[in-house]
Design a protein around this motif. Sequence first.
Motif, PDB file in Angstrom:
ATOM      1  N   ALA A 262      45.322  29.967 -54.330  1.00  0.00           N
ATOM      2  CA  ALA A 262      44.998  30.061 -52.908  1.00  0.00           C
ATOM      3  C   ALA A 262      45.098  28.692 -52.248  1.00  0.00           C
ATOM      4  O   ALA A 262      45.546  28.571 -51.107  1.00  0.00           O
ATOM      5  N   SER A 263      44.714  27.655 -52.969  1.00  0.00           N
ATOM      6  CA  SER A 263      44.788  26.293 -52.444  1.00  0.00           C
ATOM      7  C   SER A 263      46.237  25.884 -52.209  1.00  0.00           C
ATOM      8  O   SER A 263      46.570  25.316 -51.167  1.00  0.00           O
ATOM      9  N   ARG A 264      47.095  26.176 -53.160  1.00  0.00           N
ATOM     10  CA  ARG A 264      48.520  25.847 -53.038  1.00  0.00           C
ATOM     11  C   ARG A 264      49.149  26.623 -51.879  1.00  0.00           C
ATOM     12  O   ARG A 264      49.914  26.072 -51.091  1.00  0.00           O
ATOM     13  N   ALA A 265      48.788  27.899 -51.737  1.00  0.00           N
ATOM     14  CA  ALA A 265      49.309  28.718 -50.647  1.00  0.00           C
ATOM     15  C   ALA A 265      48.843  28.186 -49.294  1.00  0.00           C
ATOM     16  O   ALA A 265      49.617  28.144 -48.330  1.00  0.00           O
ATOM     17  N   LEU A 266      47.591  27.776 -49.216  1.00  0.00           N
ATOM     18  CA  LEU A 266      47.065  27.230 -47.965  1.00  0.00           C
ATOM     19  C   LEU A 266      47.754  25.922 -47.601  1.00  0.00           C
ATOM     20  O   LEU A 266      48.085  25.694 -46.434  1.00  0.00           O
ATOM     21  N   ARG A 267      47.976  25.050 -48.572  1.00  0.00           N
ATOM     22  CA  ARG A 267      48.666  23.789 -48.287  1.00  0.00           C
ATOM     23  C   ARG A 267      50.072  24.050 -47.763  1.00  0.00           C
ATOM     24  O   ARG A 267      50.522  23.386 -46.826  1.00  0.00           O
ATOM     25  N   ALA A 268      50.784  25.019 -48.353  1.00  0.00           N
ATOM     26  CA  ALA A 268      52.133  25.351 -47.889  1.00  0.00           C
ATOM     27  C   ALA A 268      52.086  25.931 -46.481  1.00  0.00           C
ATOM     28  O   ALA A 268      52.920  25.597 -45.629  1.00  0.00           O
ATOM     29  N   LYS A 269      51.120  26.790 -46.217  1.00  0.00           N
ATOM     30  CA  LYS A 269      50.973  27.401 -44.892  1.00  0.00           C
ATOM     31  C   LYS A 269      50.599  26.353 -43.847  1.00  0.00           C
ATOM     32  O   LYS A 269      51.148  26.332 -42.745  1.00  0.00           O
ATOM     33  N   ALA A 270      49.673  25.477 -44.178  1.00  0.00           N
ATOM     34  CA  ALA A 270      49.175  24.474 -43.235  1.00  0.00           C
ATOM     35  C   ALA A 270      50.235  23.443 -42.867  1.00  0.00           C
ATOM     36  O   ALA A 270      50.123  22.800 -41.817  1.00  0.00           O
ATOM     37  N   ALA A 271      51.261  23.290 -43.684  1.00  0.00           N
ATOM     38  CA  ALA A 271      52.329  22.342 -43.381  1.00  0.00           C
ATOM     39  C   ALA A 271      53.082  22.733 -42.109  1.00  0.00           C
ATOM     40  O   ALA A 271      53.713  21.887 -41.475  1.00  0.00           O
ATOM     41  N   ARG A 272      52.993  23.993 -41.713  1.00  0.00           N
ATOM     42  CA  ARG A 272      53.679  24.477 -40.508  1.00  0.00           C
ATOM     43  C   ARG A 272      52.809  24.368 -39.256  1.00  0.00           C
ATOM     44  O   ARG A 272      53.181  24.859 -38.201  1.00  0.00           O
TER      45      ARG A 272
END
Length: 142
Positions: free
Chosen positions: A46-56
């Motif tokens: 979930a942390s990795r997914a959030l970091r990828a999402k937050a980059a946008r």
Amino acid sequence: MVVQMMNLVLDTDGYYEVNLTSFAWDWRNEIIDYLGHGKFPEDPKASRALRAKAARYSFKKGQLYKKSFQGQLAWCLGASEANYVMREVHEGICGNHSGAVSLVLKLVRARYYRPRMEEDAKDFVLIRRSENAKWSTSYGKP
């Protein structure tokens, strides 16, 4: 801990204020927590997914924006903000009671963003049409 109040989301540690008008958990809160404080879920996936999402996204002066490929920032809307903006574009002083697709295109051109914008616009237009139909059938009857 995040506490939502009338038009604010206040971090109890006093870090930030975000202008919201909803009492429910908002889709933006998780991204704001990460970008504003570096808080992320304990689960590694979930942390990795959030970091990828937050980059946008970009978080500036208490407001969340979505980055576009052209470099422009689109204002991220919550549910009540989206409803207000759709009402203004659809029925406002320059509104022409457009359909859902046209409404979404106008909102995108005005640099607004919401993940469910297409579904929200369809629901909004259907509700407005049914309200207008009820009004037009009852108008003039004793």
